[in-house]
Design a protein around this motif. Structure first.
Motif, PDB file in Angstrom:
ATOM      1  N   LYS A  86       1.252  61.505  96.707  1.00 33.69           N
ATOM      2  CA  LYS A  86       1.104  61.204  95.281  1.00 33.69           C
ATOM      3  C   LYS A  86       0.134  60.049  95.065  1.00 33.69           C
ATOM      4  O   LYS A  86       0.251  59.000  95.684  1.00 33.69           O
ATOM      5  N   GLY A  87      -0.845  60.278  94.196  1.00 31.42           N
ATOM      6  CA  GLY A  87      -1.758  59.214  93.809  1.00 31.42           C
ATOM      7  C   GLY A  87      -3.061  59.148  94.568  1.00 31.42           C
ATOM      8  O   GLY A  87      -4.013  58.521  94.100  1.00 31.42           O
ATOM      9  N   ARG A  88      -3.165  59.785  95.732  1.00 29.00           N
ATOM     10  CA  ARG A  88      -4.404  59.640  96.508  1.00 29.00           C
ATOM     11  C   ARG A  88      -5.583  60.324  95.824  1.00 29.00           C
ATOM     12  O   ARG A  88      -6.698  59.798  95.802  1.00 29.00           O
ATOM     13  N   LEU A  89      -5.348  61.511  95.255  1.00 30.50           N
ATOM     14  CA  LEU A  89      -6.424  62.260  94.602  1.00 30.50           C
ATOM     15  C   LEU A  89      -6.180  62.367  93.101  1.00 30.50           C
ATOM     16  O   LEU A  89      -6.342  63.429  92.496  1.00 30.50           O
ATOM     17  N   GLY A  90      -5.793  61.261  92.514  1.00 32.08           N
ATOM     18  CA  GLY A  90      -5.582  61.249  91.072  1.00 32.08           C
ATOM     19  C   GLY A  90      -4.423  62.128  90.656  1.00 32.08           C
ATOM     20  O   GLY A  90      -3.302  61.983  91.127  1.00 32.08           O
ATOM     21  N   GLY A  91      -4.706  63.090  89.776  1.00 32.33           N
ATOM     22  CA  GLY A  91      -3.656  63.950  89.260  1.00 32.33           C
ATOM     23  C   GLY A  91      -3.356  65.161  90.120  1.00 32.33           C
ATOM     24  O   GLY A  91      -2.431  65.920  89.815  1.00 32.33           O
ATOM     25  N   LEU A  92      -4.145  65.362  91.183  1.00 29.94           N
ATOM     26  CA  LEU A  92      -3.895  66.513  92.050  1.00 29.94           C
ATOM     27  C   LEU A  92      -2.577  66.346  92.799  1.00 29.94           C
ATOM     28  O   LEU A  92      -2.239  65.257  93.248  1.00 29.94           O
ATOM     29  N   SER A  93      -1.856  67.440  92.934  1.00 30.61           N
ATOM     30  CA  SER A  93      -0.562  67.410  93.611  1.00 30.61           C
ATOM     31  C   SER A  93      -0.551  68.395  94.768  1.00 30.61           C
ATOM     32  O   SER A  93      -0.870  69.573  94.596  1.00 30.61           O
ATOM     33  N   TYR A  94      -0.193  67.927  95.939  1.00 30.13           N
ATOM     34  CA  TYR A  94      -0.112  68.787  97.127  1.00 30.13           C
ATOM     35  C   TYR A  94       1.011  69.804  96.984  1.00 30.13           C
ATOM     36  O   TYR A  94       0.927  70.914  97.495  1.00 30.13           O
ATOM     37  N   PHE A  95       2.067  69.416  96.276  1.00 23.72           N
ATOM     38  CA  PHE A  95       3.237  70.275  96.123  1.00 23.72           C
ATOM     39  C   PHE A  95       3.340  70.852  94.705  1.00 23.72           C
ATOM     40  O   PHE A  95       4.435  71.012  94.167  1.00 23.72           O
ATOM     41  N   ALA A  96       2.189  71.160  94.117  1.00 19.93           N
ATOM     42  CA  ALA A  96       2.118  71.860  92.825  1.00 19.93           C
ATOM     43  C   ALA A  96       2.895  71.152  91.718  1.00 19.93           C
ATOM     44  O   ALA A  96       3.509  71.790  90.868  1.00 19.93           O
ATOM     45  N   GLY A  97       2.883  69.829  91.730  1.00 18.12           N
ATOM     46  CA  GLY A  97       3.499  69.071  90.648  1.00 18.12           C
ATOM     47  C   GLY A  97       4.993  68.880  90.752  1.00 18.12           C
ATOM     48  O   GLY A  97       5.636  68.482  89.777  1.00 18.12           O
ATOM     49  N   ALA A  98       5.573  69.133  91.927  1.00 20.97           N
ATOM     50  CA  ALA A  98       7.028  69.005  92.074  1.00 20.97           C
ATOM     51  C   ALA A  98       7.500  67.583  91.789  1.00 20.97           C
ATOM     52  O   ALA A  98       8.577  67.378  91.219  1.00 20.97           O
ATOM     53  N   GLU A  99       6.680  66.594  92.169  1.00 23.73           N
ATOM     54  CA  GLU A  99       7.078  65.202  91.973  1.00 23.73           C
ATOM     55  C   GLU A  99       7.080  64.791  90.503  1.00 23.73           C
ATOM     56  O   GLU A  99       7.635  63.750  90.141  1.00 23.73           O
ATOM     57  N   LYS A 100       6.445  65.621  89.650  1.00 24.14           N
ATOM     58  CA  LYS A 100       6.412  65.315  88.222  1.00 24.14           C
ATOM     59  C   LYS A 100       7.635  65.857  87.490  1.00 24.14           C
ATOM     60  O   LYS A 100       7.856  65.533  86.328  1.00 24.14           O
ATOM     61  N   LYS A 101       8.403  66.683  88.163  1.00 25.91           N
ATOM     62  CA  LYS A 101       9.570  67.305  87.536  1.00 25.91           C
ATOM     63  C   LYS A 101      10.782  66.384  87.509  1.00 25.91           C
ATOM     64  O   LYS A 101      11.619  66.473  86.615  1.00 25.91           O
ATOM     65  N   ASP A 102      10.872  65.517  88.509  1.00 27.63           N
ATOM     66  CA  ASP A 102      12.051  64.662  88.615  1.00 27.63           C
ATOM     67  C   ASP A 102      11.676  63.395  89.370  1.00 27.63           C
ATOM     68  O   ASP A 102      10.961  63.450  90.373  1.00 27.63           O
ATOM     69  N   GLU A 103      12.152  62.266  88.896  1.00 25.14           N
ATOM     70  CA  GLU A 103      11.812  60.992  89.529  1.00 25.14           C
ATOM     71  C   GLU A 103      12.445  60.838  90.906  1.00 25.14           C
ATOM     72  O   GLU A 103      12.050  59.965  91.681  1.00 25.14           O
ATOM     73  N   ARG A 104      13.414  61.686  91.229  1.00 24.04           N
ATOM     74  CA  ARG A 104      14.046  61.609  92.547  1.00 24.04           C
ATOM     75  C   ARG A 104      13.276  62.406  93.603  1.00 24.04           C
ATOM     76  O   ARG A 104      13.667  62.425  94.767  1.00 24.04           O
ATOM     77  N   VAL A 105      12.198  63.067  93.196  1.00 29.72           N
ATOM     78  CA  VAL A 105      11.340  63.781  94.144  1.00 29.72           C
ATOM     79  C   VAL A 105      10.214  62.839  94.569  1.00 29.72           C
ATOM     80  O   VAL A 105       9.412  62.407  93.744  1.00 29.72           O
ATOM     81  N   LEU A 106      10.163  62.518  95.850  1.00 34.92           N
ATOM     82  CA  LEU A 106       9.184  61.571  96.378  1.00 34.92           C
ATOM     83  C   LEU A 106       8.174  62.295  97.264  1.00 34.92           C
ATOM     84  O   LEU A 106       8.549  63.155  98.065  1.00 34.92           O
ATOM     85  N   VAL A 107       6.903  61.937  97.104  1.00 29.26           N
ATOM     86  CA  VAL A 107       5.838  62.546  97.916  1.00 29.26           C
ATOM     87  C   VAL A 107       5.018  61.425  98.548  1.00 29.26           C
ATOM     88  O   VAL A 107       4.067  60.922  97.948  1.00 29.26           O
ATOM     89  N   PRO A 108       5.381  60.987  99.747  1.00 31.84           N
ATOM     90  CA  PRO A 108       4.653  59.895 100.405  1.00 31.84           C
ATOM     91  C   PRO A 108       3.249  60.309 100.818  1.00 31.84           C
ATOM     92  O   PRO A 108       3.003  61.467 101.147  1.00 31.84           O
ATOM     93  N   ASP A 109       2.339  59.351 100.792  1.00 29.38           N
ATOM     94  CA  ASP A 109       0.960  59.587 101.213  1.00 29.38           C
ATOM     95  C   ASP A 109       0.805  59.077 102.643  1.00 29.38           C
ATOM     96  O   ASP A 109       0.578  57.895 102.872  1.00 29.38           O
ATOM     97  N   LEU A 110       0.940  59.974 103.604  1.00 24.14           N
ATOM     98  CA  LEU A 110       0.852  59.613 105.014  1.00 24.14           C
ATOM     99  C   LEU A 110      -0.543  59.931 105.542  1.00 24.14           C
ATOM    100  O   LEU A 110      -1.369  60.501 104.840  1.00 24.14           O
TER     101      LEU A 110
END
Length: 221
Positions: A86-110
């Protein structure tokens, strides 16, 4: 002749793998662009019309008590090779926006091309907070710095055996999560009394949990 055949198979595997990742990247990019365009068109074409009517429709929702919501364990989505968080490529989401559905969904940038070991270490400190410690022996063997990124505030600092987490790994991300759980069981993080029970579940999305045919080509019996 046999060695040439093995080399050809390995090269073909690399080409196919690169092609699959490229197509997936194009799919993510096109999905994000299409989503932004559709939202913009929706705002332009379907603006709410105020006809001076004060009547309104009451929509009732069954609300979940706040304490029950906060008790739900987070879900951590771990990307694979060439992936991003989340956040590395702006609004692009690797998981098709799953992290935008719920604040408990975390997408670390490794790390996109770093080892599974390094990414497992990064994932731990992403959640707990602090400076990433890759380990003195490992860092010396692999020839890189022992310490990495600093997470001033962990994304789930209360993480422990009483507050376990659901993990979902895509591609090589699944291997990262499995290695992380092994590290937790081995108490490999200095200063933390970890255990394998810190992980509530592991879900794989096209992840190689039990190896691939490549391992047999490399000589594994």
């Amino acid at each position: 002749m046999i060695r040439f055949g093995v080399l050809a198979l390995q090269l073909w595997e690399l080409v196919v793998s690169s092609l699959v990742h490229l197509l997936y990247a194009l799919y993510i990019f096109s999905s994000a662009v299409a989503g932004d365009v559709s939202l913009a068109l929706n705002d332009v074409l379907f603006k709410p019309i105020n006809a001076g009517n004060d009547s309104s429709i009451e929509i009732r929702r069954e609300e979940v008590p706040g304490d029950k919501v906060s008790d739900l364990p987070p879900i951590v989505l771990v990307h694979g090779i060439f992936g991003f968080g989340k956040g590395r490529l702006g609004g692009l989401s690797y998981f098709a926006g799953a992290e935008k559905k719920d604040e408990r969904v975390l997408v670390p940038d490794l790390g996109s091309l770093t080892s599974v070991y390094d990414r497992a270490r990064e994932l731990f400190y992403y959640l707990k907070g602090g400076q990433v410690d890759y380990g003195e022996e490992h860092s010396r063997t692999c020839g890189h710095s022992q310490f990495g990124r600093i997470y001033g505030q962990g994304n789930y600092p209360e993480w422990d055996e009483d507050h376990p987490i659901h993990f979902v790994g895509h591609s090589a991300g699944a291997q990262v999560v499995r290695l992380l759980q092994q590290m937790l069981a081995d108490k490999a993080f200095k200063g933390y009394d970890t255990s394998e029970n810190w992980v509530l579940s592991i879900t794989s999305l096209s992840g190689a949990f039990n190896g691939t045919t490549r391992t047999y080509l490399d000589g594994m019996q």
